[in-house]
Motif scaffolding. Structure first.
Motif, mmCIF file in Angstrom:
data_model
loop_
_atom_site.group_PDB
_atom_site.id
_atom_site.type_symbol
_atom_site.label_atom_id
_atom_site.label_comp_id
_atom_site.label_asym_id
_atom_site.label_seq_id
_atom_site.Cartn_x
_atom_site.Cartn_y
_atom_site.Cartn_z
ATOM 1 N N PRO A 87 0.804 -1.252 -0.054
ATOM 2 C CA PRO A 87 -0.155 -0.153 -0.041
ATOM 3 C C PRO A 87 0.747 1.239 0.013
ATOM 4 O O PRO A 87 1.904 1.295 0.789
ATOM 5 N N ARG A 88 0.453 2.194 -0.673
ATOM 6 C CA ARG A 88 1.071 3.629 -0.740
ATOM 7 C C ARG A 88 2.490 3.560 -1.028
ATOM 8 O O ARG A 88 3.195 4.574 -0.649
ATOM 9 N N SER A 89 2.942 2.452 -1.985
ATOM 10 C CA SER A 89 4.595 2.239 -2.195
ATOM 11 C C SER A 89 4.818 2.741 -3.481
ATOM 12 O O SER A 89 6.159 2.986 -3.612
ATOM 13 N N VAL A 90 3.967 2.821 -4.607
ATOM 14 C CA VAL A 90 4.212 3.124 -5.911
ATOM 15 C C VAL A 90 4.122 4.662 -6.114
ATOM 16 O O VAL A 90 3.214 5.208 -5.941
ATOM 17 N N LEU A 91 5.154 4.945 -6.948
ATOM 18 C CA LEU A 91 5.122 6.633 -7.636
ATOM 19 C C LEU A 91 4.583 6.158 -9.070
ATOM 20 O O LEU A 91 5.177 5.732 -10.049
ATOM 21 N N VAL A 144 -5.930 3.608 -11.926
ATOM 22 C CA VAL A 144 -4.557 3.838 -11.169
ATOM 23 C C VAL A 144 -4.275 4.897 -10.036
ATOM 24 O O VAL A 144 -3.939 4.476 -8.975
ATOM 25 N N LEU A 145 -4.602 5.841 -10.035
ATOM 26 C CA LEU A 145 -4.733 7.005 -9.038
ATOM 27 C C LEU A 145 -5.511 6.489 -7.777
ATOM 28 O O LEU A 145 -5.186 6.820 -6.527
ATOM 29 N N VAL A 196 -0.828 3.027 -5.001
ATOM 30 C CA VAL A 196 -0.227 4.383 -5.448
ATOM 31 C C VAL A 196 -0.408 5.212 -4.305
ATOM 32 O O VAL A 196 -1.205 5.687 -3.715
ATOM 33 N N GLY A 197 1.000 5.728 -4.028
ATOM 34 C CA GLY A 197 1.326 7.070 -2.982
ATOM 35 C C GLY A 197 1.886 8.219 -3.310
ATOM 36 O O GLY A 197 1.893 9.026 -2.491
ATOM 37 N N GLY A 198 1.899 8.358 -4.803
ATOM 38 C CA GLY A 198 2.600 9.569 -5.354
ATOM 39 C C GLY A 198 2.147 9.616 -6.803
ATOM 40 O O GLY A 198 2.055 8.603 -7.427
ATOM 41 N N PHE A 199 2.422 10.853 -7.199
ATOM 42 C CA PHE A 199 1.788 11.254 -8.755
ATOM 43 C C PHE A 199 2.765 12.167 -9.286
ATOM 44 O O PHE A 199 2.987 13.305 -8.750
ATOM 45 N N TRP A 200 3.670 11.755 -10.080
ATOM 46 C CA TRP A 200 4.684 12.625 -10.725
ATOM 47 C C TRP A 200 4.080 13.224 -11.968
ATOM 48 O O TRP A 200 3.652 12.296 -13.019
ATOM 49 N N THR A 201 3.521 14.403 -12.233
ATOM 50 C CA THR A 201 2.677 14.916 -13.157
ATOM 51 C C THR A 201 2.967 16.066 -14.070
ATOM 52 O O THR A 201 3.768 16.923 -13.353
ATOM 53 N N HIS A 202 2.392 16.242 -15.236
ATOM 54 C CA HIS A 202 2.677 17.530 -16.045
ATOM 55 C C HIS A 202 1.774 18.535 -15.399
ATOM 56 O O HIS A 202 1.920 19.731 -15.932
ATOM 57 N N CYS A 203 0.939 18.483 -14.619
ATOM 58 C CA CYS A 203 -0.106 19.438 -14.228
ATOM 59 C C CYS A 203 -1.096 19.742 -14.854
ATOM 60 O O CYS A 203 -1.656 20.970 -15.101
ATOM 61 N N GLY A 204 -1.540 19.076 -15.908
ATOM 62 C CA GLY A 204 -2.563 19.428 -16.674
ATOM 63 C C GLY A 204 -4.254 19.480 -15.752
ATOM 64 O O GLY A 204 -3.987 18.555 -14.741
ATOM 65 N N TRP A 205 -5.012 19.985 -15.819
ATOM 66 C CA TRP A 205 -5.991 20.472 -15.026
ATOM 67 C C TRP A 205 -6.750 19.094 -14.599
ATOM 68 O O TRP A 205 -7.270 18.609 -13.793
ATOM 69 N N ASN A 206 -6.836 18.193 -15.847
ATOM 70 C CA ASN A 206 -7.820 16.952 -15.361
ATOM 71 C C ASN A 206 -6.997 16.145 -14.659
ATOM 72 O O ASN A 206 -7.536 15.638 -13.716
ATOM 73 N N SER A 207 -5.554 16.128 -14.806
ATOM 74 C CA SER A 207 -4.784 15.122 -13.825
ATOM 75 C C SER A 207 -4.736 15.599 -12.373
ATOM 76 O O SER A 207 -4.791 15.095 -11.951
ATOM 77 N N ILE A 208 -4.709 17.086 -12.502
ATOM 78 C CA ILE A 208 -4.654 17.771 -11.156
ATOM 79 C C ILE A 208 -5.979 17.299 -10.459
ATOM 80 O O ILE A 208 -5.931 16.869 -9.213
ATOM 81 N N MET A 209 -7.235 17.332 -10.931
ATOM 82 C CA MET A 209 -8.456 17.054 -10.380
ATOM 83 C C MET A 209 -8.482 15.745 -9.961
ATOM 84 O O MET A 209 -8.819 15.351 -8.819
ATOM 85 N N GLY A 263 -5.995 13.791 -9.192
ATOM 86 C CA GLY A 263 -5.016 13.518 -8.092
ATOM 87 C C GLY A 263 -5.594 14.104 -6.954
ATOM 88 O O GLY A 263 -5.795 13.189 -5.972
ATOM 89 N N ILE A 264 -6.383 15.103 -6.800
ATOM 90 C CA ILE A 264 -6.806 15.708 -5.824
ATOM 91 C C ILE A 264 -7.987 15.086 -5.039
ATOM 92 O O ILE A 264 -8.143 14.509 -4.033
ATOM 93 N N CYS A 265 -8.902 14.325 -6.154
ATOM 94 C CA CYS A 265 -9.904 13.527 -5.765
ATOM 95 C C CYS A 265 -9.679 12.130 -4.991
ATOM 96 O O CYS A 265 -10.303 11.663 -4.460
ATOM 97 N N GLU A 266 -8.270 11.705 -5.568
ATOM 98 C CA GLU A 266 -7.820 10.444 -4.865
ATOM 99 C C GLU A 266 -7.018 10.583 -3.635
ATOM 100 O O GLU A 266 -6.551 9.724 -3.338
ATOM 101 N N GLY A 267 -6.800 11.883 -3.153
ATOM 102 C CA GLY A 267 -5.842 12.148 -2.137
ATOM 103 C C GLY A 267 -4.280 11.801 -2.497
ATOM 104 O O GLY A 267 -3.628 11.500 -1.363
ATOM 105 N N VAL A 268 -4.140 11.875 -3.680
ATOM 106 C CA VAL A 268 -2.776 11.500 -4.029
ATOM 107 C C VAL A 268 -1.477 12.790 -3.815
ATOM 108 O O VAL A 268 -1.934 13.610 -4.745
ATOM 109 N N PRO A 269 -0.542 12.598 -3.390
ATOM 110 C CA PRO A 269 0.430 13.784 -3.268
ATOM 111 C C PRO A 269 1.066 13.770 -4.595
ATOM 112 O O PRO A 269 1.377 12.677 -5.124
ATOM 113 N N MET A 270 1.810 15.118 -4.736
ATOM 114 C CA MET A 270 2.100 14.961 -6.367
ATOM 115 C C MET A 270 3.512 15.762 -6.414
ATOM 116 O O MET A 270 3.901 16.525 -5.371
ATOM 117 N N LEU A 271 4.285 15.225 -7.340
ATOM 118 C CA LEU A 271 5.460 15.837 -7.740
ATOM 119 C C LEU A 271 5.156 16.678 -8.881
ATOM 120 O O LEU A 271 4.705 16.081 -9.929
#
Length: 452
Positions: free
Chosen positions: A263-267, A337-338, A343-356, A358-366
């Motif tokens: 649990p929460r181990s994968v980026l 996936v999220l 999944v414990g983290g999300f390395w993202t380009h920060c497109g708005w759909n991805s941000i939303m 990630g937020i809704c699944e409670g995943v911290p981001m790079l």
């Protein structure tokens, strides 16, 4: 044309999505919500990247049958392409909308909802006798920066690293930029969007929610003297999943791979459907992931690396690490996936759909923003919401590995990205629950539409 066209209210709303996948999906999600509240829905659409009517039998689909010059279709400059699409689609959109009004009678069409990038369509709808609202498929903060950009330019504001008054926590360097487009072209596009909103719009609909952008929504209302409806997160409140032919088929085998991880181990690493990096940056990313010691699921679609469409240039000495600790796929079912417990983290380009998502699944981001609204979103993740960390402007493997370990650390304090992300997930859940803010905003939106 498809759909039965019936409506309990006897009224119809006309939707006109911008022909980019990340824009079509939220427009159709909103259309489903309006249909569920008793409005008939007609989707006017360009032939370019047209939606599939078979996926949405409750809507009526009508092509505007635009004629696009080759230089618009193939333009490498995204902003020039958007300007060209507006010019080419204005007249056929107005004609198609006017035809719907003639065919349905003077009261059937309640209003039009056009994508916020369709600046010419707001005036065209007015000339067709139909009030129009703009759907912003980006965030409220991004739209607020667009409203302020012409003024900042006219004032000669040039303090790159200072907070922009009224747009905190944004600095000038965080505002919208588009690689491959010069500053004057971007300014010309933004000015046309904001002028059209002030002159021809009846309101703005935003895919966001008040817990993350309440202050920005209030500023938009004051700036425009128009209603602004926060109807998001659309992907959570939409009555059914919206399919719009993703550019690549998702590799669902990655879900089974995630099942085998703690649990929460994968980026999870994904830079979206458009962004790409050069070979040197790719190699540093790979070494950074390897050096972090963290398991990773990495989306590398064709075109992710400049000049390496067929064979990704992994250093040979990294292949064992990738095969043992990581999994690389060409595309993923991102929402699933999220939401996966591994999944414990999300390395993202920060497109708005991805941000939303990630937020809704409670995943911290790079955050690794590339262009357009992504720099705005990245700054909000790190400096407003506190749900993520910056990967760094300079791609350097040792620093990347250190930042990854910080994000994924099990022991963190109450203000750490992991805890902040969990709190925003709870806020999003409350927003979409029974009687929540999203439902109330949609009810207000429908009431407003029927009163126009």
């Amino acid at each position: 044309m498809a759909g039965d066209g019936r409506s309990p209210t006897g009224r119809r709303v006309v939707m006109f999505p911008f022909p980019f996948g990340s824009h079509i999906t939220p427009m159709l999600q909103l259309a489903g919500l309006l249909r569920a509240r008793g409005l008939a829905v007609t989707v006017l659409h360009a032939d370019l990247n047209a939606p599939d009517p078979a996926r949405h039998p409750d809507f009526t689909f009508v092509s505007i049958r635009e004629s696009l010059p080759d230089e618009v279709v193939s333009s490498p400059d995204m902003v020039e392409q958007m300007i060209g699409l507006n010019a080419a689609c204005e007249a056929p959109f107005q004609a198609a909308l006017a035809e719907l009004v003639r065919g349905g009678g003077p009261r059937e069409v309640a209003c039009a909802v056009v994508d916020g990038q369709w600046y010419k369509m707001l005036g065209a709808a007015t000339r067709a006798g139909v009030p129009a609202l703009a759907l912003r498929t980006d965030g409220a903060a991004t739209f607020l920066t667009m409203l302020a950009t012409p003024r900042l330019h006219a004032d000669g504001y040039d303090r790159l690293d200072e907070l922009v008054p009224g747009l905190e926590p944004l600095r000038l360097r965080d505002l919208i930029r588009v690689d491959g487009s010069d500053e004057e072209t971007v300014l010309r596009f933004i000015t046309r969007v904001t002028d059209a909103m002030r002159e021809s719009s009846s309101g703005v609909v935003v895919n966001t929610f008040g817990a993350i952008e309440g202050a920005e929504l209030a500023k938009i209302k004051r700036e425009l003297s128009l209603p602004a409806f926060a109807v998001g997160p659309l992907h959570l409140v939409s009555p059914a999943p919206v399919g719009h032919g993703r550019p690549y088929a998702p590799d669902r085998g990655c879900l089974a791979w995630l099942d085998a991880q703690p649990p929460r181990s994968v980026l999870y690493v994904s830079l979206g459907s458009t962004a790409c990096v050069d070979r040197a940056a790719f190699v540093e990313m790979a070494w950074g992931l390897a050096g972090s010691g963290v398991p990773f699921l990495w989306v590398l679609r064709p075109g992710s690396v400049h000049g390496a469409d067929d064979v990704l240039p992994f250093p040979e000495e990294l292949l064992d690490t990738v095969s043992c600790r990581g999994k690389v796929v060409g595309w993923s079912p991102q929402r699933e996936v999220l939401a996966h417990p591994a999944v414990g983290g999300f390395w993202t380009h920060c497109g708005w759909n991805s941000i939303m998502e990630g937020i809704c699944e409670g995943v911290p981001m790079l955050v690794q923003p590339c262009f357009a609204d992504q720099t705005v979103n990245a700054r909000y993740v790190t400096h407003r919401w506190g749900t993520g960390l910056e990967i760094g402007k300079v791609f350097e493997r040792t620093a990347m590995a250190r930042t990854i370990r910080m994000l994924m650390a099990r022991e963190q304090g109450p203000q750490a990205p992991k805890e902040r992300a969990h709190l925003l997930k709870m806020e999003a859940s409350r927003c979409v629950g029974a009687g929540g803010a999203a439902s109330l905003a949609l009810d207000d939106l429908v009431e407003y539409m029927l009163g126009l």
